[in-house]
Design a protein around this motif. Structure first.
Motif, short mmCIF file in Angstrom:
data_model
loop_
_atom_site.label_atom_id
_atom_site.label_comp_id
_atom_site.label_asym_id
_atom_site.label_seq_id
_atom_site.Cartn_x
_atom_site.Cartn_y
_atom_site.Cartn_z
N SER A 1 3.81 -2.04 10.72
CA SER A 1 3.70 -1.30 9.48
C SER A 1 2.43 -1.68 8.74
N ARG A 2 2.06 -0.83 7.78
CA ARG A 2 0.89 -1.14 6.95
C ARG A 2 1.12 -2.44 6.18
N GLN A 3 2.36 -2.68 5.73
CA GLN A 3 2.65 -3.90 4.99
C GLN A 3 2.42 -5.13 5.85
N GLU B 1 4.20 4.95 6.64
CA GLU B 1 3.79 3.58 6.36
C GLU B 1 3.36 2.85 7.63
N THR B 2 3.23 3.60 8.74
CA THR B 2 2.85 3.01 10.03
C THR B 2 1.62 3.73 10.56
N PRO B 3 0.44 3.15 10.39
CA PRO B 3 -0.80 3.85 10.78
C PRO B 3 -0.81 4.34 12.22
N LEU C 1 0.39 -5.34 8.46
CA LEU C 1 -1.05 -5.44 8.67
C LEU C 1 -1.76 -5.98 7.43
N GLU C 2 -1.40 -5.49 6.27
CA GLU C 2 -2.07 -5.93 5.04
C GLU C 2 -1.74 -7.38 4.71
#
Length: 396
Positions: free
Chosen positions: A32-34, A13-15, A36-37
């Motif tokens: 995390s992607r969360q 979940e971490t690009p 960033l999103e």
């Protein structure tokens, strides 16, 4: 090692985990992607509907971030201000203290961060005040007993960097807090490397002010920071500037806010603050204790590995250690070590004297290489870094 955390899931979940082995979490960690999103979604909404309009709709979400930030450190929402950087936060609180006078004393830890120290030195020089260093114990950590013997009516501030930037030491911040509170002296903590790495309870620490950036072990976005100000201490601080949010003029009179938001400007980045909120929620859901334990285990293995390599010296102090592992390689500058590791897809930091000038001077160091470990790192990455350092040392 504890398997409480699902590290593989967290890494997926971490690009940034796909880009290489990241050991520069004390500089800036991998969001995390969360997180960033959350930022991207807000910016898209802002672009479509207008920045001011989107911010108005996000009001309740932003207040929830403040509440979550307070819960993370044991504070009430009214004791939390959001700032653009840790330096801005610390500087704003320091500038709000009563002016120094000739002969006043400021007591600092030997590992005080260079930015804080520069701010204090400039103010002390103008006023004719003194900055004195608190002695350290045998392990290099701050000596609270020695601090108690230094207290008198001229002491205006005690300032401590809890987890120094140049190595693994964890100072006993709570012991310092007990001394400062007993003497009735304001106590500032720089918790830049603590937030997201170790549990924080501002009441247990006994501090009046605490600051930390969001970008480090908490894994929040750059451009975010927390400033905690103890509610009972607020009345002793006069902000150096105000605006329509922190000190509006009502019926011809300035009405300074009665909470920590007296230090906030009306202009900020809701996108970044919401991203910070996502990072805080993730940290709280994982449990800071579990994060701390995994970091400690990984960092201990890395230190052991580095100590076994000829020409490598681990430079960490302290009995209680953080995830920041500092070292030097004989015959090669830390900046060159960093560059050589970068060529292998491994990111570390390299700190010079300006970061912790008092401690570096006391130990005769001009630079250190800094590998900071996160709960996201793996044992295979620890081995990769260790082998790469060993190869670099062999080539010198």
């Amino acid at each position: 090692m504890s398997d409480v955390l699902d590290v593989e899931q967290l890494r997926s979940e971490t690009p940034g985990c796909k880009a290489g082995a990241h050991f520069n979490h004390s500089g800036a960690s991998l969001p995390s992607r969360q997180t960033l999103e959350t930022i991207w979604d807000y910016l898209r909404e802002e672009a479509a509907d207008g920045p001011m309009e989107t911010a108005t709709r996000a009001g309740e979400r932003l207040e929830a971030v403040r509440a979550d930030a307070g819960s993370l450190i044991g504070a009430s929402p009214g004791e939390v201000a959001f700032m653009g950087s840790g330096s801005t936060a610390w500087g704003a609180a320091f500038a709000a203290l009563p002016p120094l006078a000739a002969g006043d004393r400021i007591l600092v830890g030997r590992q005080e961060w260079g930015g804080n120290l520069a701010t204090m030195q400039a103010a002390a020089r103008r006023a004719g005040a003194l900055i004195e260093v608190i002695p350290v114990r045998e392990d290099g950590s701050v000596d609270a007993a020695a601090l108690a013997s230094m207290m008198d009516e001229r002491v205006r501030l005690v300032s401590l960097t809890w987890l120094p930037a140049n190595g693994g030491l964890i100072n006993d911040a709570a012991a310092v807090g007990r001394v400062a509170r007993a003497a009735g002296v304001p106590y500032f903590i720089d918790a830049g490397q603590a937030l997201g790495q170790v549990p924080i309870d501002v009441a247990a620490l006994g501090c009046d002010v605490l600051k930390a950036a969001g970008r480090k072990f908490l894994r929040g976005p750059r451009g975010t920071a927390l400033l905690y100000v103890r509610r009972e201490f607020l009345s002793e601080l006069t902000p150096s500037y105000l605006d329509v949010s922190s000190g509006p003029i009502v019926d011809g009179k300035v009405e300074i806010r009665d909470d920590a938001r007296r230090f906030e400007a009306s202009e900020n980045s809701p996108a970044l603050l919401l991203g910070l909120g996502a990072a805080i929620r993730e940290a709280r859901s994982l449990g800071i204790e579990a994060v701390r334990d995994r970091i400690a285990s990984l960092a201990s293995t890395l230190r052991d590995n580095l100590r076994s390599i000829p020409k490598v010296t681990v430079r960490d102090l302290g009995s209680q250690l953080s995830g920041i592992v500092s070292f030097t390689v004989e015959g090669i500058a830390p900046t060159q070590v960093r560059a050589a590791l970068s060529e292998r897809g491994i990111a570390i930091g390299a700190n010079g004297v300006p970061y912790t000038p008092l401690d570096m001077a006391a130990r005769g160091l001009d630079q250190i290489a800094r590998a900071s470990v996160s709960h996201l790192n793996t044992m295979s990455e620890i081995a990769l870094l260790s082998e790469a350092v060993a190869d670099i040392a062999r080539r010198t």
